[in-house]
Design an enzyme around this catalytic site. Structure first.
Site, short mmCIF file in Angstrom:
data_model
loop_
_atom_site.label_atom_id
_atom_site.label_comp_id
_atom_site.label_asym_id
_atom_site.label_seq_id
_atom_site.Cartn_x
_atom_site.Cartn_y
_atom_site.Cartn_z
CG HIS A 373 67.09 60.82 89.65
ND1 HIS A 373 65.91 59.84 89.89
CD2 HIS A 373 67.62 61.42 89.14
CE1 HIS A 373 66.34 59.48 87.96
NE2 HIS A 373 68.17 60.53 87.87
CE LYS A 565 58.32 52.58 99.13
NZ LYS A 565 58.28 53.51 97.76
NE ARG A 566 69.17 52.62 101.29
CZ ARG A 566 70.00 53.42 101.35
NH1 ARG A 566 70.88 52.65 99.82
NH2 ARG A 566 70.92 54.20 101.51
CE LYS A 571 62.65 56.34 99.74
NZ LYS A 571 62.46 55.63 98.06
CB THR A 673 60.95 52.41 89.22
OG1 THR A 673 62.03 52.60 90.83
CG2 THR A 673 61.46 53.92 89.25
CE LYS A 677 61.80 48.43 90.85
NZ LYS A 677 62.42 48.55 91.86
C1 LIG Z 1 62.48 49.47 92.76
C2 LIG Z 1 63.53 49.74 93.52
C3 LIG Z 1 63.37 50.73 94.22
C4 LIG Z 1 62.93 51.59 94.47
O1 LIG Z 1 61.71 51.24 95.24
P1 LIG Z 1 61.09 52.86 95.73
O2 LIG Z 1 60.07 52.24 96.17
O3 LIG Z 1 60.85 53.32 93.96
O4 LIG Z 1 62.03 53.92 95.85
C5 LIG Z 1 64.98 50.31 95.87
N1 LIG Z 1 65.79 49.58 95.20
C6 LIG Z 1 66.23 48.17 94.48
C7 LIG Z 1 66.78 47.02 95.16
C8 LIG Z 1 64.79 47.79 93.84
O5 LIG Z 1 64.60 47.32 92.98
#
Ligand SMILES: *Cc1c(COP(=O)(O)O)cnc(C)c1O
Length: 831
Positions: A373, A565-566, A571, A673, A677
């Site tokens: 990952h 995101k985190r 990022k 991911t 979404k």
């Molecule tokens: C999808 C998701 C992530 C991943 O987000 P990235 O933009 O891919 O880093 C992190 N936290 C939550 C709660 C999510 O639903």
């Protein structure tokens, strides 16, 4: 004929209230559960009582399918996928289970007739926060798809008593609160006190001769802890299949207590109990600096050992002898956290089940597959040999033995290349000797995959280049996906209804490629109008939600520009901030300019020990405070930080976004991911050529994607040549003035030092090349604003983004794993 039977009905009514799908059955079931499980009746029930009754009523309907699935899998001796993951982030279960059962409308009507606020009941459910972010969420999406695709599977993990911390914002800073998610009970899990395994730690090993005179090893542990199974049913969408999420809770082992402590040492025994239970007490936030992680290694071994013992038990219960273990099971390692499973299976086969090394290794390396990952060097797991030896002395011997066999092969293959041998070794010998968990995972698995095309290429050419030279066929790509059930149907019912009406069917929910049917309507002005209305409605909902929680009021007509995101430097939330500051300065310089209104929305947690990430959160809130309160700005731009971004809260965000920020430095984000979404919900992406962005852009078309920044190739070239961020700072007057504005104290009540660590790092080191991509990012954002002015064109792009997202369903990802990696077949359970 079905073997599964509901419990013997005392009378017809009782049977129906447990399993019936009619409105009447749901109402009666709900009232029964409220009365008999909760000991409550309508008039005195709290909102939480109502939620619990709704959850039990839903669970009742899943249980019959669950038993049926378990029986069918057992009689068929079905090949089973075991997904080992230290994290699962499933999100609230109730709404998702109603969708998968196909009873959302009936349940809503039933609640209505009982005079209940159904949305309020759904909102009562606590987030099961057993993961940090993307990795845990991926595991949850995969569980949903495995069930939907009718593939027998078990998700194995840890039942953390405290999940990822709850985030609040105080004075602009992140404050962590412990997440006591089990406090009010968890109606979805079923404890299995009889499914219990001993987990051993510490002590020493000794050699002995068995009755056949063979030399064997015995591990004499210093501590034994029990793992107890807690099962959560995972129902597929529109199918009878229910798979299992089996999470382990640590408990004191009674037998060991009595042996280890003097008779009468009551307090000592209780203390041992407390110590045992700490193992599944709390989830570790990732991105933490190394240190005090002994408990983390104990956790990893804990769940891995329980899971492998459970599989061996199942093997004996179904197929029989262990020789066919690799035919009955395939074990997917979600990152290196569970890679101790390789050594643990070897140990159990040899020490407990009398196998010799070669037979045990043959089974082991045929059963495991490993998903990588991350390429970030600081995120690659290693454990000091001394800690490893102290906790797992037998496993260290096994790791050494695996290494000896493996390096002999390497030496034969690459004669005289001792440099390569050193790099490939399972043990890092430079400095303190350490066990390399990624190398263990690659050597112990028959398949290794990355999570997006670009990432898998980089895995082969950089991180695992030596291994790829040696075993080219072992390496694969499976691009990640997300489940459209949770992230479209549950999160965005308005859009889902519109899509179904437009396509004339809801088949897209199980076959996401069918979204292509939308393309035929991409120019249809009737659809445009409704599409726009759906988006505006979601934006109004989010605005109300954010107003309630933060006090900041957003204009639903503004571009909703979201980065959720985190929080991590790679990022690049700070790149986003520099653009916000640029917009602010432009407006201040020419207040009458015709700027497209924007709402900048952030969400995300920072690891509690990650200083720079926490400072970024503070800066976001500091910039928000100044801009939102500047009368000259007059709401043209607004900045808001959504506290406690998690799956539950994220469901408010994805439907409302116009623009999705996916702006990591190219080569750093394995897949992402969140990007999927957002796009599935009609947001356009502004992004770099990183992770799955590359493939998203390929799918939606480059004219429907806002691309900027260096490619991964250019990044490594710049780094080879020597990167000097201060040159960008010196040469680009706007960039300089944005950074200087942070240093001026404007955002910190005159404190010119507060954000220095951040700005100094950008100007002097800038490891993620924010300054190098700044100019391209600003220019790209200007294109975004221009494009947004043309509503028809924007809506068309939005429709096409959704229409072309079929590839990013986790169903597609699971099909690829099943076909190319797992070699496993569906086992349909009829409804
Ligand atoms: C999808 C998701 C992530 C991943 O987000 P990235 O933009 O891919 O880093 C992190 N936290 C939550 C709660 C999510 O639903």
């Amino acid at each position: 004929m079905s073997m599964a039977q509901s419990p013997e009905p005392l009378d017809v009514d009782r049977e129906r209230t447990r399993t019936g799908m009619s409105k009447t059955a749901l109402k009666q079931g709900f009232l029964d559960n409220l009365f008999y499980i909760q000991g409550r009746f309508r008039e005195v029930a709290t909102p939480h009582d109502l939620y619990m009754a709704a959850a039990y009523t839903t669970r009742d309907r899943i249980l019959e399918r669950w038993i049926k699935s378990a029986q069918r899998y057992k009689t068929n001796q079905s090949r089973t996928v075991c997904y080992l993951s230290a994290e699962f982030l499933p999100g609230p279960h109730l709404a998702n289970n109603l969708v998968n059962l196909g009873i959302v409308e009936t349940a809503t009507e039933a609640a209505h007739e009982l005079g209940l606020d159904f949305d309020a009941i759904i909102a009562e459910e606590a987030e099961p926060g057993l993961g940090n972010g993307g990795l845990g969420r991926l595991a949850a999406c995969f569980m949903d798809s495995l069930s939907t695709l009718q593939i027998p599977s078990i998700g194995y993990g840890i039942r953390y008593e405290f999940g990822i911390f709850d985030q609040t914002i105080e004075d602009g800073w992140q404050v962590e609160k412990s997440d006591n998610w089990l406090r009010n009970g968890n109606p979805w899990e079923i404890p299995r006190p009889k499914i219990r395994f001993p987990v051993l730690y510490g002590g020493y090993t000794e050699q002995y001769r068995d009755h056949d005179g063979r030399s064997r090893t015995r591990w004499v542990p210093a501590q034994i802890i029990d793992g107890v199974a807690y099962d959560t049913p995972i129902l597929g969408y529109g199918v009878g299949n229910v798979n299992l999420l089996r999470l382990w809770k640590a408990e004191a082992s009674e037998s060991f207590d009595f042996q280890a402590f003097n008779v009468g040492d009551y307090y000592g025994a209780v203390h041992a109990k407390i110590e045992a239970e700490t193992i599944s007490k709390v989830l570790y936030p990732n991105d933490e600096p190394e240190a005090g992680k002994e408990l983390r290694l104990k956790q990893q071994f804990f769940f891995v050992s329980c899971s492998i013992q459970d599989m061996i038990r199942l093997q004996f219960n179904t197929v029989g002898p262990l020789d066919s273990f690799a035919e009955k099971f395939v074990i997917q390692l979600n990152d290196t956290h569970p890679s101790l499973a390789i050594a643990e299976l070897m140990r159990l086969l040899m020490d407990e089940h009398d196998m010799d090394w070669d037979r045990a290794w043959d089974i082991t390396h045929r059963v495991f597959c490993y998903t990588n990952h991350t390429l970030l060097p600081e995120a690659l797991e290693t454990w000091s040999v001394s800690l490893f030896e102290r906790l797992l002395p037998r496993h260290l011997e096994i790791v050494y033995e695996i290494n000896r066999h493996f390096l002999d092969e390497v030496r034969v293959h690459f004669l005289g290349d001792e440099d390569r041998v050193r790099r490939m070794s399972l043990i890092a010998e430079d400095g303190e000797r350490r066990v390399r968990m990624a190398n263990l995972a690659v050597v112990g698995s028959r398949a290794v995959n990355g999570v997006a095309a670009l990432h898998s290429e980089l895995v082969k050419t950089t991180l695992f280049k030596d291994f790829h030279d040696f075993w080219p066929d072992r390496f694969h790509n499976v691009t990640n996906g997300v489940t459209p059930r949770r992230f479209m149907v549950v999160a965005n019912p308005r859009l889902s209804r519109l899509i179904s009406e437009t396509c004339g069917s809801d088949d897209w929910i199980r076959d996401l490629d069918r979204l292509r049917d939308l393309e035929a309507h991409a120019m249809d002005s009737g659809l445009h109008e409704r599409w726009h209305e759906v988006k505006i409605a979601a934006k109004r909902d989010l605005a109300a939600w954010l107003k309630h929680r933060t006090g900041v009021l957003l204009d639903p007509e503004a571009i909703f520009d979201v980065q959720a995101k985190r929080i991590h430097e790679y990022k690049r939330q700070h790149l986003n901030l520099l653009h916000i500051i640029r917009c602010y300065q432009r407006l201040k310089q020419s207040p009458n300019q015709d700027m497209v209104p924007r709402a900048f929305i952030f969400g995300g947690k920072a690891a509690p020990g990650y200083f720079m990430a926490k400072l970024i959160i503070k800066l976001i809130n500091a910039v928000a405070e100044v801009i939102n309160n500047d009368p000259q700005i007059n709401g043209f731009i607004r900045v808001v930080f959504m506290p406690d971004f998690n799956v539950k809260n994220g469901q408010h965000l994805y439907p409302a976004a116009n623009l999705s920020e996916q702006i990591s430095l190219a080569g750093k984000e394995a897949s992402g991911t969140g990007n999927m979404k957002f796009s599935m919900n009609g947001a356009l992406t502004i992004g770099t050529l990183d992770g799955a962005n590359v493939e998203i852009r390929e799918e939606v078309g480059k004219e429907n994607f806002f691309l900027f920044g260096m490619s991964a190739e250019e990044v490594s070239q710049r780094q080879r040549e020597g990167y000097h961020p201060w040159e960008h700072y010196a040469k680009d007057a706007e960039l300089k003035s944005d950074i200087d504005l942070i240093n001026s104290g404007l955002f910190s009540h005159g404190d010119t030092q507060l954000f220095r660590p951040l700005t100094d790092r950008l100007v002097n080191q800038d490891p993620f090349m924010v300054l190098a991509d700044y100019r391209a990012y600003i220019a790209c954002q200007d294109h975004v604003a221009e494009a947004y002015r043309d509503h028809r064109h924007w809506t068309r792009m939005s429709i096409l983004n959704v229409a072309r997202m079929g590839k990013f369903s986790s169903d597609r990802a699971i099909r690829e794993y099943a076909e190319h990696i797992w070699r496993t077949e569906p086992h349909p359970i009829d409804l």
